[in-house]
Scaffold this active site. Structure first.
Site, short mmCIF file in Angstrom:
data_model
loop_
_atom_site.label_atom_id
_atom_site.label_comp_id
_atom_site.label_asym_id
_atom_site.label_seq_id
_atom_site.Cartn_x
_atom_site.Cartn_y
_atom_site.Cartn_z
N HIS A 94 -0.45 0.27 1.09
CA HIS A 94 -1.83 0.54 0.69
C HIS A 94 -2.87 -0.36 1.35
O HIS A 94 -4.06 -0.23 1.07
CB HIS A 94 -1.95 0.39 -0.84
N HIS A 142 -8.25 -2.10 2.80
CA HIS A 142 -7.57 -1.84 1.52
C HIS A 142 -7.81 -0.39 1.15
O HIS A 142 -8.95 0.02 0.90
CB HIS A 142 -8.10 -2.78 0.43
#
Length: 156
Positions: free
Chosen positions: A59, A74
């Site tokens: 992620h 992110h």
């Protein structure tokens, strides 16, 4: 002083970091930068700068430039809890990448379906001086931006 152009890793609406609904990012605790609110489909997240993949998680990833500027991408907020579901990595930690190279395929719709915010904060790691980050016009205007176009410039 070095100047690093940081590109949008995904297309979407450019957002000021202060407007990200997460105090870790909005308050600059990780560093300063900007964010992109991506379309709700499957998108390729690209390297925002050229350098080496310093850290790679499903992620999130950090690219370290030759000038030692670490840029964190992110993918979504609180997406660590998905344990990689909705993310496909295309590179390995330690790989060299060129700005624009695909790093992770991000299933934005799957993240939204789980009730999570899909916004993509992009920050210069450990940047403590917000004035060292100069946001692009798109960020200032909150307008749509293409993947691979300038998101902000970092001065170090």
């Amino acid at each position: 002083m070095s100047t690093t152009e940081v590109l949008a890793p995904v297309a979407g609406r450019a957002v000021a970091l202060a407007d990200v609904d997460d105090p870790v990012f909005s308050a600059g605790m990780v560093g300063y930068g900007a964010a992109v609110d991506p379309p709700h489909g499957v998108v390729d997240a690209v390297a925002p700068v050229s350098g080496r993949i310093l850290k790679l998680m499903p992620h999130a990833y950090v690219v370290m430039t030759p000038d030692n500027v670490g840029v964190l991408v992110h993918l979504g907020l609180d997406t660590v809890q998905l344990n990689g579901e909705g993310f496909t990595t295309h590179v390995s930690q330690g790989d060299d990448v060129t700005a624009g190279d695909v790093v992770i395929t991000y299933d934005v719709a799957a993240v939204v379906a789980k009730g999570l915010n899909p916004i993509v904060p992009v920050v210069v790691m450990d940047e403590r001086e917000p004035g060292n980050i100069v946001a692009s016009q798109a960020v200032a205007a909150g307008s749509d931006i293409d993947s691979g176009t300038e998101l902000f410039v970092a001065n170090k």
